[in-house]
Design an enzyme around this catalytic site. Structure first.
Site, PDB file in Angstrom:
ATOM      1  N   ALA A   1       8.619 -26.546  16.780  1.00 20.84           N
ATOM      2  CA  ALA A   1       9.925 -27.181  16.922  1.00 20.84           C
ATOM      3  C   ALA A   1       9.941 -28.129  18.121  1.00 20.84           C
ATOM      4  O   ALA A   1       9.109 -28.045  19.013  1.00 20.84           O
ATOM      5  CB  ALA A   1      10.993 -26.111  17.105  1.00 20.84           C
TER       6      ALA A   1
ATOM      7  N   GLY B   1      -3.343 -18.547  19.571  1.00 18.99           N
ATOM      8  CA  GLY B   1      -4.401 -18.430  20.557  1.00 18.99           C
ATOM      9  C   GLY B   1      -5.638 -19.255  20.279  1.00 18.99           C
ATOM     10  O   GLY B   1      -6.601 -19.193  21.051  1.00 18.99           O
TER      11      GLY B   1
ATOM     12  N   LYS C   1       4.620 -16.693   6.597  1.00 21.08           N
ATOM     13  CA  LYS C   1       4.091 -16.807   7.956  1.00 21.08           C
ATOM     14  C   LYS C   1       4.667 -15.694   8.831  1.00 21.08           C
ATOM     15  O   LYS C   1       5.883 -15.557   8.926  1.00 21.08           O
ATOM     16  CB  LYS C   1       4.460 -18.172   8.544  1.00 21.08           C
ATOM     17  CG  LYS C   1       4.013 -18.418   9.969  1.00 21.08           C
ATOM     18  CD  LYS C   1       4.454 -19.804  10.429  1.00 21.08           C
ATOM     19  CE  LYS C   1       3.964 -20.120  11.828  1.00 21.08           C
ATOM     20  NZ  LYS C   1       4.608 -19.276  12.849  1.00 21.08           N
TER      21      LYS C   1
ATOM     22  N   HIS D   1       4.156 -15.738  15.795  1.00 23.52           N
ATOM     23  CA  HIS D   1       5.276 -16.596  16.196  1.00 23.52           C
ATOM     24  C   HIS D   1       5.101 -17.134  17.624  1.00 23.52           C
ATOM     25  O   HIS D   1       6.062 -17.215  18.398  1.00 23.52           O
ATOM     26  CB  HIS D   1       6.598 -15.834  16.093  1.00 23.52           C
ATOM     27  CG  HIS D   1       7.773 -16.709  15.756  1.00 23.52           C
ATOM     28  ND1 HIS D   1       8.470 -16.596  14.586  1.00 23.52           N
ATOM     29  CD2 HIS D   1       8.357 -17.719  16.433  1.00 23.52           C
ATOM     30  CE1 HIS D   1       9.444 -17.501  14.561  1.00 23.52           C
ATOM     31  NE2 HIS D   1       9.396 -18.190  15.672  1.00 23.52           N
TER      32      HIS D   1
END
Length: 336
Positions: free
Chosen positions: A45, A259, A201, A225
């Site tokens: 976002a 990561g 997801k 997330h």
């Protein structure tokens, strides 16, 4: 997210020697669509905070390197605007199953008309997690200025009036649409209104992966997330093998994000069963640094590191990457 990065370091590579690696091939397909390498772009976002062209610049980078971009529902531009900016890009769109099913249906229809090729449903956010960074003011932009234009039907006069009068911000409207009572039946409902492939997801366990398959999904994106929803959850690279094993033979593809910073991370994820990885934060860093070119550079760096890792582990094609080539350090430490 720090745990996800650290988790990758706990996996060790077991290279094979004296293999012909002069020509390395790492193109693949994702949901049947060819991509140049198994490194794609996660939904993030607020891209307009990083660069004035925001999501459009990222889409152009994805287009030029022939990889997939998942467009966040919190984009600064409409799906149509992003699609027009990169007409040949492979674009998927991310959303939630919203309280108002009419809103959900509108978003799906909006994205389909814009030429998007899959819908990605975030399933790990029945409520917004304890976002400490946002509470500390890390995200300083006023919510009402955050043009999350894909969150609502712009033709709905009640919503437009409420936002215009300051009764509710787009952020408040969007978070109010999250559903604490949602179940896998929502995915089945979605399956009935779109022919697009459905990706979920946020799955981190084998049990949830099985439920996703039973609900009719086409792919699973193992994701935490960005580490912002729930403290103490599994690192995605640790969760990946369980998910892959649980749905083996189902035909449902498995991806992962979280990561991933280096080419060795990509190699480890593929060895443990991911078909491709998705990058989130690194894309934003590249976007903030140099817009479209910055995103391309990030993807190219990780791609080239992955190619180097393939060479140094004795792999000339993706099928050469085997689970036996990656081992968790605990298997060694336990023997000491």
């Amino acid at each position: 997210m720090e745990d996800c990065k650290k988790a990758f370091k706990r996996y060790r590579l077991r290279p094979r020697m004296l293999r012909d690696v002069a020509n390395r091939q790492f193109s693949t397909s994702v949901l049947g669509h060819p991509v140049s390498f198994p490194i794609c772009i996660s939904p993030t976002a607020g891209q307009g905070f990083a660069d004035i062209e925001g999501d459009k610049a990222t889409a152009k980078a994805a287009e030029s390197l022939n990889t997939i971009m998942i467009v966040s529902n919190c984009a600064f531009f409409t799906y149509k605007d992003i699609s027009l900016a990169a007409p040949n890009a492979m674009l998927w769109f991310q959303m939630h199953l919203y309280k108002d099913r009419a809103v959900t249906r509108f978003l799906v229809t909006h994205a389909e008309r814009a030429g998007f090729k899959a819908v990605v449903i975030t399933v790990d956010a029945p409520v917004i997690g304890n976002r400490r960074g946002m509470k500390r003011g890390v995200m300083m932009a006023p919510r009402e200025k955050y043009r999350m234009v894909n969150y609502y039907d712009p033709n709905n006069p009640e919503i437009r009036s409420a936002i215009a009068n300051g009764d509710i911000s787009l952020w408040e409207y969007a978070t109010d649409q999250l559903v604490t009572t949602e179940t896998w039946d929502g995915i089945k409902w979605l399956r009935g209104i779109t022919k697009l492939p459905i990706v979920v997801k946020g799955v981190l366990t084998g049990n949830s992966a099985i439920e996703a398959v039973q609900a009719g999904v086409d792919a699973i994106l193992v994701s935490a997330h960005g580490g912002r929803q729930l403290d103490g959850v599994l690192a995605t690279i640790d969760a990946l093998p369980e998910v892959v094993k649980a749905i083996k033979g189902s035909g449902v593809e498995v991806y992962m994000d979280g990561g991933v910073r280096m080419g060795t991370d990509v190699f480890k994820a593929l060895a443990l069963g991911a078909r491709t990885v998705f990058l989130g934060r690194p894309i934003l860093w590249g976007l903030a640094n140099d817009g479209e070119n910055g995103v391309k550079k990030v993807l190219e760096i990780v791609r080239d590191e992955f190619s180097l890792t393939m060479a140094l582990t004795g792999c000339s094609k993706l099928d050469d990457i085997k689970a036996s080539m990656v081992v968790h350090e605990s298997q060694y430490l336990s023997k000491l």
